[in-house]
Motif scaffolding. Structure first.
Motif, PDB file in Angstrom:
ATOM      1  N   ASP A   1      44.844  75.820  28.298  1.00 23.73           N
ATOM      2  CA  ASP A   1      43.964  76.518  29.235  1.00 23.73           C
ATOM      3  C   ASP A   1      42.836  77.187  28.471  1.00 23.73           C
ATOM      4  N   ASN A   2      41.855  76.379  28.117  1.00 24.34           N
ATOM      5  CA  ASN A   2      40.728  76.942  27.362  1.00 24.34           C
ATOM      6  C   ASN A   2      39.458  76.827  28.204  1.00 24.34           C
ATOM      7  N   TRP A   3      39.047  77.981  28.745  1.00 27.55           N
ATOM      8  CA  TRP A   3      37.872  78.031  29.612  1.00 27.55           C
ATOM      9  C   TRP A   3      36.641  77.453  28.912  1.00 27.55           C
ATOM     10  N   TYR A   4      36.571  77.721  27.608  1.00 24.79           N
ATOM     11  CA  TYR A   4      35.359  77.374  26.859  1.00 24.79           C
ATOM     12  C   TYR A   4      35.299  75.893  26.475  1.00 24.79           C
ATOM     13  N   MET A   5      36.395  75.159  26.763  1.00 21.61           N
ATOM     14  CA  MET A   5      36.396  73.718  26.493  1.00 21.61           C
ATOM     15  C   MET A   5      36.168  72.913  27.780  1.00 21.61           C
ATOM     16  N   LEU A   6      36.071  73.587  28.899  1.00 15.60           N
ATOM     17  CA  LEU A   6      35.852  72.867  30.165  1.00 15.60           C
ATOM     18  C   LEU A   6      34.388  72.454  30.277  1.00 15.60           C
ATOM     19  N   THR A   7      34.146  71.447  31.096  1.00 14.89           N
ATOM     20  CA  THR A   7      32.744  71.058  31.300  1.00 14.89           C
ATOM     21  C   THR A   7      32.104  72.056  32.253  1.00 14.89           C
ATOM     22  N   MET A   8      30.805  72.042  32.276  1.00 15.20           N
ATOM     23  CA  MET A   8      30.051  72.916  33.183  1.00 15.20           C
ATOM     24  C   MET A   8      30.472  72.644  34.634  1.00 15.20           C
ATOM     25  N   ASP A   9      30.652  71.355  34.983  1.00 18.70           N
ATOM     26  CA  ASP A   9      31.011  71.020  36.368  1.00 18.70           C
ATOM     27  C   ASP A   9      32.382  71.588  36.747  1.00 18.70           C
ATOM     28  N   GLU A  10      33.338  71.487  35.813  1.00 20.57           N
ATOM     29  CA  GLU A  10      34.674  72.032  36.100  1.00 20.57           C
ATOM     30  C   GLU A  10      34.595  73.548  36.306  1.00 20.57           C
ATOM     31  N   ARG A  11      33.827  74.197  35.438  1.00 20.75           N
ATOM     32  CA  ARG A  11      33.717  75.655  35.551  1.00 20.75           C
ATOM     33  C   ARG A  11      32.976  76.039  36.842  1.00 20.75           C
ATOM     34  N   ARG A  12      31.944  75.276  37.167  1.00 17.07           N
ATOM     35  CA  ARG A  12      31.172  75.599  38.365  1.00 17.07           C
ATOM     36  C   ARG A  12      32.041  75.477  39.619  1.00 17.07           C
ATOM     37  N   ASP A  13      32.872  74.423  39.672  1.00 19.29           N
ATOM     38  CA  ASP A  13      33.754  74.253  40.838  1.00 19.29           C
ATOM     39  C   ASP A  13      34.669  75.461  41.006  1.00 19.29           C
ATOM     40  N   MET A  14      35.225  75.913  39.882  1.00 20.42           N
ATOM     41  CA  MET A  14      36.137  77.056  39.965  1.00 20.42           C
ATOM     42  C   MET A  14      35.390  78.332  40.331  1.00 20.42           C
ATOM     43  N   MET A  15      34.184  78.483  39.796  1.00 23.00           N
ATOM     44  CA  MET A  15      33.424  79.699  40.111  1.00 23.00           C
ATOM     45  C   MET A  15      32.983  79.706  41.579  1.00 23.00           C
ATOM     46  N   ARG A  16      32.800  78.508  42.138  1.00 24.05           N
ATOM     47  CA  ARG A  16      32.436  78.436  43.557  1.00 24.05           C
ATOM     48  C   ARG A  16      33.570  79.001  44.403  1.00 24.05           C
ATOM     49  N   SER A  17      34.780  78.572  44.096  1.00 28.05           N
ATOM     50  CA  SER A  17      35.956  79.050  44.823  1.00 28.05           C
ATOM     51  C   SER A  17      36.111  80.571  44.631  1.00 28.05           C
TER      52      SER A  17
END
Ligand code: 76R
Length: 249
Positions: A155-171
């Motif tokens: 579970d490394n936030w900093y290794m996720l892609t921008m799209d993965e992070r954006r989806d989670m931040m949308r939620s």
């Protein structure tokens, strides 16, 4: 690949948590206490004048529990001003009756996960500026805590892609939006400034809404998988009158 999120920064923040040395305060004579209170009131007045001129903002809350007795949360244009406030306050007679409980240094931050890019310079957008340089609400209650996003192997936030992070931040943002009008949140970034990555400061007129919002977010992926939290501080609005009442023996 570096897909660092673009961030916008506004006012710098100092959360200055203090405890009162009640034994020393009680041992002081009336005259000394009166001087201390006058100085305290002069500072509260100065900070509210700065706020009226939109050169910064200050929130003053008592803290419930043993972690601290009150917090002075200052927002200013520069770190230098925060340092000057801190030093000036430390030189007061009143500060001699306080001890340092905790502090947090950060800067108001907006990230571009959900920003609609209309091509314009966001720093010219009055809505953006109002969020980067906010006048702190005088809500009845405050809640503050620092937090990180995990950097574990799986579970490394900093290794996720921008799209993965954006989806989670949308939620995340959608949950937050359900609390519009009930909880006001100010996210301050502290990477490079303090021991955690962000400070979260929440304001509400009903303290229970802090619990409800934070609980609901725990079930959301970005918090459930990636959030790590420091100490939580919760407190009540301290008007100058209430501050004086709190110090009355
Ligand atoms: O800026 C925005 O309003 C857009 C959506 C949004 C972002 C980008 C948003 C909305 N937050 C964002 C970023 Mn948030 N927030 C927290 C916490 O307790 C927990 O589980 C987490 C602590 C709360 C309670 C909260 C509330 N948020 C962030 C970031 C930076 C992330 C990064 O860059 O990786 C953190 C650390 C964070 C944490 N958030 C909202 C809220 C609320 C109430 C909203 C809705 C705001 C609104 O729409 O008015």
């Amino acid at each position: 690949m570096n897909e660092a999120t673009l961030t916008l920064e506004g006012w710098y923040a100092l959360h200055d948590f203090r405890s009162i040395n009640w034994a020393a305060w009680k041992a002081a004579d009336d005259e000394e206490r009166a001087v201390a209170l006058d100085e305290l009131n002069a500072f509260l007045k100065e900070w509210s004048d700065v706020e009226a001129e939109k050169q910064g903002s200050t929130a003053v809350y008592s803290i419930v529990g043993q972690k601290a007795d009150f917090v002075l949360m200052h927002l200013r244009e520069t770190l230098d001003e925060l340092n000057a406030i801190e030093n000036a306050f430390n030189k007061t007679t009143f500060a001699q009756y306080t001890t340092k409980a905790y502090s947090y240094v950060s800067v108001v931050e907006l990230s571009n996960y959900l920003a609609s890019s209309d091509g314009g310079d966001p720093m010219q957008n009055p809505h953006v500026i109002a969020r980067l340089k906010p006048i702190l609400p005088k809500a009845s209650y405050i809640c503050f805590y620092p937090m990180n996003k995990k950097r574990d192997l799986s579970d490394n936030w900093y290794m996720l892609t921008m799209d993965e992070r954006r989806d989670m931040m949308r939620s995340h943002g959608l949950i937050g939006r359900n609390y519009a009008g009930k909880v006001k949140q100010i996210i301050t970034g502290s990477i490079g400034f303090d021991d955690w990555e962000w400070g979260v400061t929440l304001f509400a007129d009903d303290a229970l809404q802090f619990k409800k919002l934070i609980y609901e977010m725990r079930f959301d992926e970005v918090s459930a998988r990636f959030a790590e939290f420091g100490s939580f501080f919760v407190g009540n609005l301290l008007s100058p009158e209430k501050f004086e009442e709190m110090l009355k023996l």
